[in-house]
Write a protein that holds these residues in place. Structure first.
Motif, short mmCIF file in Angstrom:
data_model
loop_
_atom_site.label_atom_id
_atom_site.label_comp_id
_atom_site.label_asym_id
_atom_site.label_seq_id
_atom_site.Cartn_x
_atom_site.Cartn_y
_atom_site.Cartn_z
N THR A 1 0.84 -1.19 0.00
CA THR A 1 0.00 0.00 0.00
C THR A 1 0.88 1.25 0.00
O THR A 1 0.56 2.23 -0.67
CB THR A 1 -0.93 0.00 1.23
OG1 THR A 1 -1.72 -1.19 1.20
CG2 THR A 1 -1.82 1.22 1.26
N LEU A 2 2.00 1.19 0.70
CA LEU A 2 2.91 2.33 0.74
C LEU A 2 3.48 2.63 -0.65
O LEU A 2 3.59 3.79 -1.04
CB LEU A 2 4.05 2.08 1.73
CG LEU A 2 5.07 3.20 1.88
CD1 LEU A 2 4.40 4.51 2.32
CD2 LEU A 2 6.16 2.80 2.86
N ALA A 3 3.80 1.59 -1.41
CA ALA A 3 4.31 1.80 -2.77
C ALA A 3 3.26 2.49 -3.64
O ALA A 3 3.57 3.39 -4.42
CB ALA A 3 4.73 0.47 -3.39
N MET A 4 2.00 2.08 -3.48
CA MET A 4 0.93 2.72 -4.24
C MET A 4 0.78 4.18 -3.81
O MET A 4 0.60 5.07 -4.64
CB MET A 4 -0.40 1.97 -4.04
CG MET A 4 -1.48 2.52 -4.95
SD MET A 4 -3.13 1.74 -4.85
CE MET A 4 -2.95 0.35 -3.84
N LEU A 5 0.86 4.43 -2.53
CA LEU A 5 0.76 5.79 -2.01
C LEU A 5 1.90 6.66 -2.55
O LEU A 5 1.68 7.82 -2.92
CB LEU A 5 0.77 5.78 -0.48
CG LEU A 5 0.66 7.13 0.21
CD1 LEU A 5 -0.67 7.81 -0.15
CD2 LEU A 5 0.78 6.96 1.71
N ILE A 6 3.09 6.11 -2.62
CA ILE A 6 4.23 6.86 -3.16
C ILE A 6 3.98 7.23 -4.62
O ILE A 6 4.28 8.35 -5.05
CB ILE A 6 5.53 6.04 -2.99
CG1 ILE A 6 5.91 6.02 -1.51
CG2 ILE A 6 6.67 6.62 -3.84
CD1 ILE A 6 6.97 5.02 -1.16
N GLN A 7 3.41 6.32 -5.38
CA GLN A 7 3.09 6.62 -6.78
C GLN A 7 2.07 7.75 -6.87
O GLN A 7 2.21 8.65 -7.70
CB GLN A 7 2.55 5.37 -7.48
CG GLN A 7 3.60 4.31 -7.71
CD GLN A 7 3.02 3.09 -8.35
OE1 GLN A 7 2.58 3.15 -9.49
NE2 GLN A 7 3.02 1.98 -7.63
#
Length: 111
Positions: free
Chosen positions: A80-86
């Motif tokens: 989820t953090l990777a998606m948030l970073i995107q």
């Protein structure tokens, strides 16, 4: 390779944006020309504004790519953090663009 696809996508956008600056044709020009009168296209302030906006997008794409690559290396590419970073990697320069253009237009209107 799949784990690094988001980082590679952001990195590709960073390279495209950086090259557009290097050749003196900021990638944002193609977008903004759709809504800007033709007589403004060659004006130095118009071009300089797009150089600044493209530089911010370039920095955002680059930072996003680097962070996502580190996350993929750590095994967190699909978190989820990777998606948030995107999302943040696009939202921050988008907000900057809107605010910066408003500021430039306000200054131009004051003259």
């Amino acid at each position: 390779m799949h784990d690094y696809s988001a980082a590679l996508s952001a990195g590709t956008l960073a390279v495209i944006a950086r090259v557009s600056l290097a050749i003196g044709k900021p990638f944002t020009l193609g977008i903004v020309k759709r809504t800007t009168p033709r007589e403004a296209w060659g004006l130095k302030p118009f071009i300089q504004t797009n150089v600044i906006i493209t530089a911010v997008w370039t920095a955002a794409f680059t930072l996003t790519a680097v962070v996502l690559a580190f996350m993929a290396h750590a095994g967190n590419a699909h978190s989820t953090l990777a998606m948030l970073i995107q999302v943040v990697g696009f939202a921050v320069p988008m907000i900057f663009t809107v605010r910066y253009v408003s500021r430039v237009q306000a200054k131009a209107g004051a003259r």
